[in-house]
Motif scaffolding. Structure first.
Motif, mmCIF file in Angstrom:
data_model
loop_
_atom_site.group_PDB
_atom_site.id
_atom_site.type_symbol
_atom_site.label_atom_id
_atom_site.label_comp_id
_atom_site.label_asym_id
_atom_site.label_seq_id
_atom_site.Cartn_x
_atom_site.Cartn_y
_atom_site.Cartn_z
ATOM 1 N N GLU A 245 0.767 -1.315 0.178
ATOM 2 C CA GLU A 245 0.056 -0.151 0.108
ATOM 3 C C GLU A 245 0.840 1.389 0.013
ATOM 4 N N LYS B 272 1.407 3.989 -3.388
ATOM 5 C CA LYS B 272 1.231 5.407 -3.191
ATOM 6 C C LYS B 272 2.197 6.239 -4.304
ATOM 7 N N HIS B 273 3.428 5.679 -4.394
ATOM 8 C CA HIS B 273 4.458 6.232 -5.043
ATOM 9 C C HIS B 273 4.781 5.836 -6.343
ATOM 10 N N PRO C 248 2.444 3.465 -8.586
ATOM 11 C CA PRO C 248 1.189 2.933 -8.632
ATOM 12 C C PRO C 248 0.998 1.835 -9.914
ATOM 13 N N ASP D 220 8.124 7.075 3.819
ATOM 14 C CA ASP D 220 6.800 6.573 4.386
ATOM 15 C C ASP D 220 6.777 5.299 4.988
#
Length: 75
Positions: free
Chosen positions: A19, A23-24, A26, A64
């Motif tokens: 996940e 986000k970075h 796709p 992240d």
């Protein structure tokens, strides 16, 4: 570019990492995600291979991952 994150077994690290990376990046597919349990079974490592477009993208992914409570270490 391979990115590896490690955490305790049972914390759904593989799902969390995918996940975060999606986000970075796709375009990430399931074939680019590999997991491995430690020899004692206490930890899991997840390696995600991404097609990085720039240094800022990699930095954002690593940040992240490090911010995620389930991740002990990201390399």
């Amino acid at each position: 570019f391979p990115i590896k994150a490690m955490g305790k077994t049972g914390c759904e690290l593989d799902i969390n990492d995918v996940e975060i990376v999606r986000k970075h990046a796709p375009d990430l597919t399931e074939g680019e995600v590999h997991t491995r349990d430690s020899s004692a079974g206490n930890y899991i490592s997840v390696t995600v291979t991404v097609n990085a477009t720039c240094r800022a993208q990699l930095d954002a992914i690593y940040q992240d991952l490090v911010d995620c409570e389930a991740v002990i270490m990201a390399i």
